[in-house]
Design a protein around this motif. Structure first.
Motif, mmCIF file in Angstrom:
data_model
loop_
_atom_site.group_PDB
_atom_site.id
_atom_site.type_symbol
_atom_site.label_atom_id
_atom_site.label_comp_id
_atom_site.label_asym_id
_atom_site.label_seq_id
_atom_site.Cartn_x
_atom_site.Cartn_y
_atom_site.Cartn_z
ATOM 1 N N ASP A 1 2.980 1.720 1.800
ATOM 2 C CA ASP A 1 2.684 0.299 1.655
ATOM 3 C C ASP A 1 3.701 -0.526 2.438
ATOM 4 O OD1 ASP A 1 4.881 -0.761 -0.344
ATOM 5 O OD2 ASP A 1 4.184 1.164 -1.148
ATOM 6 N N SER A 2 3.406 -1.801 2.619
ATOM 7 C CA SER A 2 4.251 -2.655 3.461
ATOM 8 C C SER A 2 5.668 -2.797 2.919
ATOM 9 C CB SER A 2 3.617 -4.032 3.663
ATOM 10 O OG SER A 2 3.476 -4.693 2.435
ATOM 11 N N GLU A 3 5.826 -2.820 1.596
ATOM 12 C CA GLU A 3 7.173 -2.944 1.027
ATOM 13 C C GLU A 3 8.015 -1.713 1.325
ATOM 14 O OE1 GLU A 3 10.548 -4.323 -0.783
ATOM 15 O OE2 GLU A 3 8.797 -5.403 -0.049
ATOM 16 N N ARG B 1 7.569 0.308 3.887
ATOM 17 C CA ARG B 1 7.837 0.271 5.334
ATOM 18 C C ARG B 1 8.952 -0.722 5.644
ATOM 19 N NH1 ARG B 1 2.251 -0.623 5.657
ATOM 20 N NH2 ARG B 1 2.589 -2.361 7.098
ATOM 21 N N ASP C 1 2.603 3.416 8.394
ATOM 22 C CA ASP C 1 1.321 2.860 7.964
ATOM 23 C C ASP C 1 0.240 3.939 8.025
ATOM 24 O OD1 ASP C 1 -0.504 0.840 7.131
ATOM 25 O OD2 ASP C 1 -1.097 0.535 9.220
#
Length: 94
Positions: A52-54, A56, A47
């Motif tokens: 981005d969260s996807e 990660r 992060d």
């Protein structure tokens, strides 16, 4: 729920034997707990690097899959161990 918790939950739901081991095998449960800590640290680091969260989530899922064997992988490992135990090795006589 944290990304690491979701990633581990998804893995364990997809691998019922691993899920049972996480509940009843102290060594496996400790492995899962350590991996959760690693995933939390990894998620924070990725992060901070701007992923981005996807991305990660995908990285975390690969780490979990590499550290914890799937049910199929555990079955293959048990079979290899069984085959190794079945080998009879006789030392040569001098």
């Amino acid at each position: 729920m944290s990304l690491s918790a979701v990633t581990l939950q998804n893995f364990l739901e997809a691998n019922p034997q691993a899920q049972q081991a996480a509940l009843h095998d102290p060594e496996f449960a400790a492995d899962v707990a350590r991996l959760r800590t690693v995933l939390d640290q990894l998620d924070a680091a990725l992060d901070a690097e701007g992923l981005d969260s996807e991305a990660r989530r995908r990285v975390g899922a690969r780490l979990v899959g590499g550290c914890l064997l799937t049910d199929k992988g555990r079955a293959e490992q048990r079979e290899r161990e069984r085959l190794m135990r079945s080998l009879s090795v006789t030392p040569p006589f001098a």
